[in-house]
Each structure stands twice: as C-alpha cells, then as structure tokens.
Design a protein around this motif. Structure first.
Motif, short mmCIF file in Angstrom:
data_model
loop_
_atom_site.label_atom_id
_atom_site.label_comp_id
_atom_site.label_asym_id
_atom_site.label_seq_id
_atom_site.Cartn_x
_atom_site.Cartn_y
_atom_site.Cartn_z
N VAL A 47 0.84 -1.20 0.00
CA VAL A 47 0.00 0.00 0.00
C VAL A 47 0.87 1.25 0.00
O VAL A 47 1.57 1.52 0.97
CB VAL A 47 -0.94 0.02 1.22
CG1 VAL A 47 -1.80 1.28 1.20
CG2 VAL A 47 -1.81 -1.23 1.23
N GLY A 48 0.82 1.98 -1.10
CA GLY A 48 1.64 3.19 -1.19
C GLY A 48 1.34 3.97 -2.45
O GLY A 48 0.20 4.39 -2.68
N THR A 49 2.35 4.14 -3.29
CA THR A 49 2.22 4.97 -4.49
C THR A 49 1.07 4.54 -5.38
O THR A 49 0.35 5.37 -5.95
CB THR A 49 3.54 4.93 -5.29
OG1 THR A 49 4.60 5.39 -4.46
CG2 THR A 49 3.45 5.83 -6.51
N GLY A 50 0.87 3.22 -5.53
CA GLY A 50 -0.14 2.73 -6.46
C GLY A 50 -1.52 3.27 -6.17
O GLY A 50 -2.25 3.65 -7.09
N ILE A 51 -1.92 3.34 -4.90
CA ILE A 51 -3.26 3.82 -4.56
C ILE A 51 -3.27 5.31 -4.26
O ILE A 51 -4.21 6.03 -4.62
CB ILE A 51 -3.85 3.02 -3.36
CG1 ILE A 51 -5.35 3.31 -3.20
CG2 ILE A 51 -3.08 3.29 -2.08
CD1 ILE A 51 -6.19 2.81 -4.34
N PHE A 52 -2.23 5.84 -3.64
CA PHE A 52 -2.21 7.26 -3.30
C PHE A 52 -1.92 8.15 -4.50
O PHE A 52 -2.42 9.26 -4.61
CB PHE A 52 -1.16 7.53 -2.21
CG PHE A 52 -1.62 7.16 -0.82
CD1 PHE A 52 -2.45 8.00 -0.11
CD2 PHE A 52 -1.22 5.98 -0.24
CE1 PHE A 52 -2.87 7.66 1.18
CE2 PHE A 52 -1.63 5.62 1.04
CZ PHE A 52 -2.46 6.47 1.75
#
Length: 483
Positions: A47-52
């Motif tokens: 959970v990090g760059t991909g969703i944010f």
C-alpha cells in the motif's frame, strides 16, 4: 522424482534451505519477525504509491469501471499468491522467486528472474520515491502554504531538474535498514497500521458524499479501458511477494509465510476497491482522473477545507515511505541470495557482525536506484516495474508446476488449490496484463532482458558456485517426504 535435464544447472530445495542456514560470512541473519510483523511488512510493501498516486491514472484509463480493473489485477495476484504461498512454505529462503526458479527451472532462468527483480524491487523503489515527493509537496502546501520548487522536486521529464525529496527518502530508508531488521520491522508495522487507518478514514469521508450518478456510464472507456486500467492497477499490488524475501528472518516460516500472503492480498483488495468507489462516488471519474494527489483532492472538495487533505497527504507520506523501506529490504535480500550463488559479486552477501544486516549491499542499492528517482518520470518507471513483475509472476506459476513434478514428496505447508488450474490461470492472467502495458513497454523490457542475458553469459555463468563444484545434473538431492 524426475531427473534434472542434462546441462541444466538446478539447485535442489534441500540445498537452498541448507545454505540459507549456513553462516557464510560468520554473521548470519536472525529470525526475529512474527506473523503480525510479517503481515505489516507485506501491507507496508504493497500500500503506497499505487493507490495514493496511481489511482488517478487508473481512473483516467478505465473510468468508473476502475473497480473491475482493480478486481482483475487482484485476481491475477490471488492466483500467483497461491503459488508464492506454496513455494514460500516449501522453500523458506530469502531469494523469493529467484530461488524458486533456481530450484525448478535452472540457473539461467533464475538469473533472468533475479535480473527482472531489479525492476520489481529496485526500479519500483524509484517510482515509489517519486510518488512520495508529490505528496510531500501536498503536505507542505497544506501546512505552510508553500511547496518545494519544481526544479528541486521533479525530474526533467516532469518539468523539473532533480527530485531531491525522492533521493532523501531512499537514503532515509537505507539508514534504517542498516540498523537492523528488528528496528525496520517495528517501523514498518507502525506505518502500516497508520496508513490503513488513513485510508479507512478517507473511505468514510468519500462515502459521506457518495452519488450513484457518478458511477455512470460505468464502462465509458470500454473493455480496452478496463484492460489498460488493470495493467496500471496491478502496480498497486506489487510488493506482496516481498513477504517471501524474509524467509530467513521469520519465525516458523513454513506456516507464517503462506498465511501472511493470503491475509495481505485479502485486506489490500478490499481496501483498494473501497477507496476507488469512495473517490469516484464523491467526485466522479473526470475529476479524479489525471489529478496528482487525487485522494487529498477528494477530501478537500468534500469537506471544503484543506485540513482533511493535509491529513491524507500526511498519511500518504508515511505510507509511501514504508513502501520504500519494505521494497528496498526485499531487493537487498534477493541480491544476497544471488551473491551466495556467485552470480553477482560477493560484496552483496556480506553481513555486518554488529547489525546482522547486509550494509554494503543496502547502500549500493540505495545509491543506484536514487539516480532514476532523481531524474526519471513516474510513468516510465511504473510501466517497466509492472511488466517486469508480471513476467516474474508468470515464471513463479510455472515453477509450482515444475516443483510438483520434480519433487512431489517435498514437504509443503500450503498447497495451491485446484491444481493445476490455478497456476495455469495465473500464467494466463499475467500474459493478459502484459498485453495491456503496450508495445513501447514490451520493447523496453525485451532490451532489458537481453542485457541481463549478456551479463549472465559473461559473468554469472563463469562465476557460478554451482557450476564450479558440481556437474550439470547436480541439484537432485533427496528431499524430506511429506509429513
């Protein structure tokens, strides 16, 4: 068991496990991570760059049907997660897919898998760091009304000169990693809990302004948009396999690795779908698509205040930093395994007697991948990371089938359900998403793999320890029976 093909260097699972416990430098890795820490490590890697950051690009491709894109990407991950879980429980070592390929498909394929892991772990560190820089500016704007000048917070491809924040977050992660795995795991666990809380709070805000009309027309971009969106959405799931890189530092790895993988995929899939529905339901696909720091924008619009967006930006800064930490950890452990086998220089396998971490390895990784973080565009590194990861996952699914055939009596703490349908579907889904990355990315990837083949031919094969001490048919050592 099936005999090893003539001329194919394959290392037996038993040998891999024995070597992982061997203290080659006199200071081995320590088993300090329990199941909770391992799950947090997995969530921290995913959970990090991909969703944010990447959500906006995915929405731009698929529209409201981005939900389907996330589900398609998740299905691909689930099939492959089954394979990783079986292999991680059967061969609990640090090399992840590299080691799995070495035990099933031979040294040449294993080297190329390790080479492609430079994309999944190394280049993705650069991509994640660039995303961190974007949200850092959003946070500074919320707190102080100012941002770091574009010249110092973006690479040339994004209208700047050098992305200094991206370099700084990589160096910070390296500093923490060389201090020890206990400290790194503790920090990752804390950050994982925080970012899940932030995303749940975002969903609550988004659903408070939900309008069903924003989800219509649902398939505005058609099937092609869903496919392209799924290829982009897949980047949001990259990292779950990092759990298998901790095989030598996890307590009871045969049990904890498969369980942690399944928990992480389930939690993350539910979270991503909820975030996508909340964001589009609140503002609509046109507003969310192609907007940097889209989650902060949604909260600002819904609440009418920049305070909520600032909190989301803070959560993103923490979340993305934890991804840098977890993914860099995975990269160093894979390079350590390749170094043990002689396929890359021995510097990468040396472990510090004081911290029980590969210090030189960590700083080399940080230095090398800080360069694309400083100067590359986010789109370029994301696409390369995605296709490299999909290729690796296809190989892992093949490896499950190969290991079942060559070592049917090997002890397995988890077995792929619906075998062999599950790994076959995993391969098919990976190829389907590779198709969606586009021909430009295919060409870049082919060139990258060709360079890796040359490196193996001129260095790896000549310096291989397996090739130096065993005949080509080595590796078919007896293995423990089931139970």
């Amino acid at each position: 068991m099936s005999p090893t093909p003539t001329g194919l260097r394959i290392k037996s699972p038993e040998s891999l496990i024995a070597e992982s416990g061997a203290d080659l430098e006199g200071h081995g890795l320590k088993r300090t991570m329990g199941l909770f820490q391992l799950v947090c490590f997995g969530v921290g890697a995913i959970v990090g760059t991909g969703i944010f950051v990447g959500l906006s690009d995915t929405v731009a491709e698929a529209g409201p049907a981005v939900i389907v894109s996330f589900v398609l990407a998740a299905v691909t991950c689930i099939f492959t997660a089954f394979s990783f879980a079986e292999l991680g429980g059967a061969i609990p070592v640090s090399g992840s897919s590299y080691s799995f390929a070495y035990a099933t498909l031979g040294e040449r394929i294993a080297f190329l898998v390790g080479w492609c892991l430079l994309l999944e772990y190394g280049v993705s560190v650069s991509a994640v760091a660039v995303g961190w820089s974007q949200y850092l500016n959003e946070l500074l704007d919320s707190l102080f009304g100012r941002q770091i000048p574009a010249a110092l917070s973006a690479g040339p491809g994004d209208g700047g000169v050098i992305n200094l924040p991206a370099v700084i977050v990589i160096l910070m992660a390296a500093t923490l990693l060389v201090r020890g795995i206990r400290e790194s795991a503790g920090a990752t666990a804390a950050m994982a809990v925080l970012k899940i809380g932030i995303l749940i709070a975002f969903c609550a805000i988004g659903f408070s302004a939900f309008q069903a009309d924003n989800l219509t027309p649902f398939m505005a971009e058609g099937v092609g948009g869903i496919t392209s969106g799924a290829s982009l959405a897949f980047f949001s799931y990259i990292g779950f396999d990092a759990i298998t890189t901790a095989g030598e530092e996890v307590k009871n790895p045969r049990r904890n690795i498969p369980v942690a993988i399944m928990i992480c995929i389930g939690v993350v899939t539910l979270l991503y779908c909820a975030v996508a529905v909340a964001a589009i339901g609140a503002l609509g696909a046109d507003e969310v698509g192609n907007k940097p720091a889209a989650l902060s924008l949604v909260v600002d619009q819904v609440t009418g205040s920049s305070v909520g967006g600032g909190i989301i930006a803070f959560g993103a800064v923490v979340a993305i930093a934890s991804v840098v930490l977890a993914v860099m950890y995975g990269q160093t452990r894979i390079l350590m395994s390749m170094s043990r086998d002689g396929l890359i220089p021995r510097t990468f396998e040396r472990v510090s007697p004081r911290t029980a971490t590969p210090v030189a390895n960590t700083w080399i990784v940080a230095t090398v991948f800080a360069i694309p973080a400083a100067f590359a565009s986010l789109d370029v590194v994301v696409n390369l990371t995605t296709i490299g990861t999909l290729a690796i996952m296809a190989v892992v699914n093949v490896a499950v089938v190969a290991l079942r055939r060559s070592h049917p009596e090997l002890r397995r703490s988890f077995r792929v359900p619906l075998y062999p349908l599950s790994p076959v579907l995993g391969i098919a889904m990976c190829l389907y998403l590779i198709w969606g990355t586009g021909w430009t990315t295919w060409v870049q990837f082919v060139v990258f793999v060709a360079v890796g083949a040359l490196v193996y031919a001129f260095y790896g094969r000549r310096n291989s320890r397996l090739g130096a001490v065993t005949p080509p048919t080595a590796g078919a050592a007896p293995v423990p029976r089931e139970g």
